[in-house]
Scaffold this motif. Structure first.
Motif, PDB file in Angstrom:
ATOM      1  N   TYR A 199      -2.118   3.479 -10.676  1.00 48.59           N
ATOM      2  CA  TYR A 199      -0.429   4.091 -10.347  1.00 48.59           C
ATOM      3  C   TYR A 199       0.028   2.964 -10.063  1.00 48.59           C
ATOM      4  O   TYR A 199      -0.419   1.843  -9.615  1.00 48.59           O
ATOM      5  N   TRP A 200       1.409   3.085  -9.708  1.00 53.42           N
ATOM      6  CA  TRP A 200       2.724   1.715  -9.572  1.00 53.42           C
ATOM      7  C   TRP A 200       3.060   2.053  -8.127  1.00 53.42           C
ATOM      8  O   TRP A 200       3.525   3.217  -7.779  1.00 53.42           O
ATOM      9  N   VAL A 201       3.708   1.056  -7.206  1.00 54.67           N
ATOM     10  CA  VAL A 201       3.694   1.144  -6.082  1.00 54.67           C
ATOM     11  C   VAL A 201       4.805   0.377  -5.279  1.00 54.67           C
ATOM     12  O   VAL A 201       4.429  -0.651  -5.897  1.00 54.67           O
ATOM     13  N   THR A 202       6.024   0.674  -5.014  1.00 57.61           N
ATOM     14  CA  THR A 202       7.361   0.447  -4.956  1.00 57.61           C
ATOM     15  C   THR A 202       7.555   0.109  -3.540  1.00 57.61           C
ATOM     16  O   THR A 202       8.707  -0.783  -3.046  1.00 57.61           O
ATOM     17  N   LEU A 203       7.712   0.551  -2.570  1.00 58.40           N
ATOM     18  CA  LEU A 203       7.731   1.256  -1.675  1.00 58.40           C
ATOM     19  C   LEU A 203       6.896   0.445  -0.794  1.00 58.40           C
ATOM     20  O   LEU A 203       5.974   0.802  -0.308  1.00 58.40           O
ATOM     21  N   ASP A 204       7.570  -0.245   0.440  1.00 56.82           N
ATOM     22  CA  ASP A 204       6.205  -0.443   1.757  1.00 56.82           C
ATOM     23  C   ASP A 204       6.659   0.736   2.119  1.00 56.82           C
ATOM     24  O   ASP A 204       6.980   0.567   3.637  1.00 56.82           O
ATOM     25  N   ALA A 205       5.360   1.530   2.605  1.00 60.96           N
ATOM     26  CA  ALA A 205       5.173   2.398   2.778  1.00 60.96           C
ATOM     27  C   ALA A 205       3.740   3.379   2.394  1.00 60.96           C
ATOM     28  O   ALA A 205       3.033   3.712   1.819  1.00 60.96           O
ATOM     29  N   PRO A 206       2.728   2.487   3.406  1.00 64.94           N
ATOM     30  CA  PRO A 206       1.650   2.149   3.831  1.00 64.94           C
ATOM     31  C   PRO A 206       0.778   3.638   3.528  1.00 64.94           C
ATOM     32  O   PRO A 206       0.114   4.001   2.810  1.00 64.94           O
ATOM     33  N   PRO A 207       1.685   4.708   4.588  1.00 68.77           N
ATOM     34  CA  PRO A 207       0.891   5.846   4.763  1.00 68.77           C
ATOM     35  C   PRO A 207       1.105   6.591   3.364  1.00 68.77           C
ATOM     36  O   PRO A 207       0.285   7.212   3.550  1.00 68.77           O
ATOM     37  N   ALA A 208       1.892   6.597   3.133  1.00 69.82           N
ATOM     38  CA  ALA A 208       1.744   6.785   1.267  1.00 69.82           C
ATOM     39  C   ALA A 208       1.432   6.544   0.398  1.00 69.82           C
ATOM     40  O   ALA A 208       0.453   6.644  -0.491  1.00 69.82           O
ATOM     41  N   THR A 209       1.380   4.557   0.722  1.00 69.57           N
ATOM     42  CA  THR A 209      -0.062   4.708  -0.464  1.00 69.57           C
ATOM     43  C   THR A 209      -1.363   5.251   0.064  1.00 69.57           C
ATOM     44  O   THR A 209      -2.600   4.783  -1.365  1.00 69.57           O
ATOM     45  N   GLU A 210      -1.679   5.029   1.223  1.00 69.03           N
ATOM     46  CA  GLU A 210      -3.427   5.944   1.678  1.00 69.03           C
ATOM     47  C   GLU A 210      -3.194   7.521   0.924  1.00 69.03           C
ATOM     48  O   GLU A 210      -4.538   7.417   0.062  1.00 69.03           O
ATOM     49  N   ARG A 211      -2.480   8.353   1.026  1.00 69.38           N
ATOM     50  CA  ARG A 211      -2.192   9.020   0.427  1.00 69.38           C
ATOM     51  C   ARG A 211      -2.443   9.115  -1.071  1.00 69.38           C
ATOM     52  O   ARG A 211      -3.255  10.091  -1.914  1.00 69.38           O
ATOM     53  N   ILE A 212      -2.143   8.128  -2.244  1.00 73.60           N
ATOM     54  CA  ILE A 212      -2.282   8.030  -3.287  1.00 73.60           C
ATOM     55  C   ILE A 212      -3.864   7.199  -4.187  1.00 73.60           C
ATOM     56  O   ILE A 212      -4.060   7.860  -4.845  1.00 73.60           O
ATOM     57  N   ALA A 213      -3.980   6.942  -2.704  1.00 75.09           N
ATOM     58  CA  ALA A 213      -5.449   5.899  -2.948  1.00 75.09           C
ATOM     59  C   ALA A 213      -6.535   7.050  -3.220  1.00 75.09           C
ATOM     60  O   ALA A 213      -7.225   7.101  -3.280  1.00 75.09           O
ATOM     61  N   ARG A 214      -5.923   8.223  -2.509  1.00 73.27           N
ATOM     62  CA  ARG A 214      -7.097   8.961  -2.656  1.00 73.27           C
ATOM     63  C   ARG A 214      -7.160   9.901  -3.723  1.00 73.27           C
ATOM     64  O   ARG A 214      -7.834  11.242  -3.467  1.00 73.27           O
ATOM     65  N   LEU A 215      -6.500  10.056  -4.913  1.00 71.70           N
ATOM     66  CA  LEU A 215      -6.560  11.550  -5.501  1.00 71.70           C
ATOM     67  C   LEU A 215      -7.412  10.743  -7.055  1.00 71.70           C
ATOM     68  O   LEU A 215      -6.956  11.889  -7.935  1.00 71.70           O
ATOM     69  N   GLY A 216      -7.194   9.246  -7.080  1.00 73.39           N
ATOM     70  CA  GLY A 216      -8.572   9.334  -8.077  1.00 73.39           C
ATOM     71  C   GLY A 216      -7.426   8.610  -8.985  1.00 73.39           C
ATOM     72  O   GLY A 216      -9.161   8.437 -10.242  1.00 73.39           O
ATOM     73  N   TYR A 217      -7.441   8.004  -8.616  1.00 73.98           N
ATOM     74  CA  TYR A 217      -6.076   6.970  -9.476  1.00 73.98           C
ATOM     75  C   TYR A 217      -7.861   5.263 -10.277  1.00 73.98           C
ATOM     76  O   TYR A 217      -8.190   5.758  -8.841  1.00 73.98           O
ATOM     77  N   ASP A 218      -7.709   4.531 -11.157  1.00 74.97           N
ATOM     78  CA  ASP A 218      -8.767   3.819 -11.029  1.00 74.97           C
ATOM     79  C   ASP A 218      -8.143   2.415 -10.295  1.00 74.97           C
ATOM     80  O   ASP A 218      -9.154   1.628  -9.919  1.00 74.97           O
ATOM     81  N   TYR A 219      -7.124   2.264 -10.583  1.00 72.70           N
ATOM     82  CA  TYR A 219      -6.556   1.345  -9.388  1.00 72.70           C
ATOM     83  C   TYR A 219      -5.203   1.368  -9.228  1.00 72.70           C
ATOM     84  O   TYR A 219      -4.541   2.606  -9.572  1.00 72.70           O
ATOM     85  N   VAL A 220      -4.406   1.180  -8.373  1.00 70.60           N
ATOM     86  CA  VAL A 220      -2.508   0.578  -7.629  1.00 70.60           C
ATOM     87  C   VAL A 220      -2.464  -0.363  -8.016  1.00 70.60           C
ATOM     88  O   VAL A 220      -2.809  -1.140  -7.391  1.00 70.60           O
ATOM     89  N   VAL A 221      -1.434  -0.131  -8.464  1.00 71.15           N
ATOM     90  CA  VAL A 221      -0.750  -1.519  -8.349  1.00 71.15           C
ATOM     91  C   VAL A 221       0.907  -1.537  -7.423  1.00 71.15           C
ATOM     92  O   VAL A 221       0.975  -0.238  -6.896  1.00 71.15           O
ATOM     93  N   LEU A 222       0.637  -2.808  -6.040  1.00 75.59           N
ATOM     94  CA  LEU A 222       1.553  -3.153  -5.425  1.00 75.59           C
ATOM     95  C   LEU A 222       2.555  -3.869  -6.380  1.00 75.59           C
ATOM     96  O   LEU A 222       2.586  -5.688  -6.796  1.00 75.59           O
TER      97      LEU A 222
END
Length: 258
Positions: free
Chosen positions: A19-42
């Motif tokens: 998944y790809w993250v463009t926003l500086d919104a750590p609580p939202a990024t934390e939720r995305i990281a719980r979903l089961g993706y293998d990696y998250v790109v900042l």
């Protein structure tokens, strides 16, 4: 998963979804990281993320992964092929870097040199958070750190075979918007260059496979990611937080007014 587990899966050409993250919104990024993706790109190149946001974003990814009982690693698309942003992203705890605007094998060698400690590279030792998240021992950190080169320019496409053969490179990553523009598109997604674009995408996947390295691509929805993985890509990133936020808000507005 650990950074080393992720690196081994990339190098083994396993199928991975990110998944790809463009926003500086750590609580939202934390939720995305719980979903089961293998990696998250900042995205530190075009995203709205400064260095503080990069650090807290990586912390959020790790927090989300921990809440899920094991989850994605954090990667960073750095702003330039330069030792300073590459080193800072890795020191902050990224498991790897995606390096933009790669034109030649020499460009890849520069990126690898910046990302790896001696004797494989020239990364300065000052791992800060990565000593806790990756490994404080240089040889172990080298083994666990992934380097991915973006193929998105006319020269990058022309030199893709030499790029893929560069020692220390773990994979290539297609930036479809810039690759389309490189092929003469008037705008990202221009249907007039669909044919040449698909030929280029196929060439990149096959060249990476021939070199035995991973091939990744950015996609705009899950269906497109599924199609690219079936085509031979070994990892695919799905859309981004900002795109999904806008699309979801627009759809709810449409339904409410219908």
């Amino acid at each position: 998963m650990s950074a080393l587990d992720f690196a081994n899966r990339v190098r083994s050409r396993e199928k991975l979804v990110g998944y790809w993250v463009t926003l500086d919104a750590p609580p939202a990024t934390e939720r995305i990281a719980r979903l089961g993706y293998d990696y998250v790109v900042l995205d530190a190149q075009h995203g709205l993320i400064g260095y503080d946001g990069l650090l807290t974003g990586l912390l959020a990814i790790d927090a989300g992964a921990a809440l899920a009982g094991g989850g994605p690693v954090g990667l960073v698309r750095v702003e330039a092929n330069n030792a300073t942003p590459i080193g800072r992203a890795l020191d902050a705890g990224a498991a790897g870097v995606i390096v933009p605007l790669i034109d030649t094998a020499e460009d890849v060698a520069v990126a690898v040199r910046a990302a790896k400690y001696p004797p494989l590279g020239a990364r300065s030792f000052g791992p800060m958070r990565s000593a806790l998240r990756i490994d404080p021992v240089p040889a172990a950190a080298n083994a666990a750190t992934v380097v991915l080169a973006m193929i998105e320019t006319p020269l990058g496409l022309k030199n893709v075979a030499e790029i893929c053969a560069t020692p220390g490179l773990d994979g290539v990553y297609v930036g479809p918007s810039d690759l389309g523009l490189a092929l003469g598109a008037r705008f990202p997604g221009d249907p007039e260059i669909d044919g040449p674009f698909e030929e280029a995408v196929e060439l990149i996947a096959q060249t990476a496979a021939d070199a035995g390295i991973a091939a990744g691509i950015h996609t705009f929805d899950g269906e497109s990611a599924q199609r690219r993985l079936a085509q031979g890509y070994t990892f695919a990133t799905v859309s981004s937080d900002l795109s999904h936020l806008e699309a979801s808000a627009a759809e709810h507005l449409r339904v409410a007014r219908s």
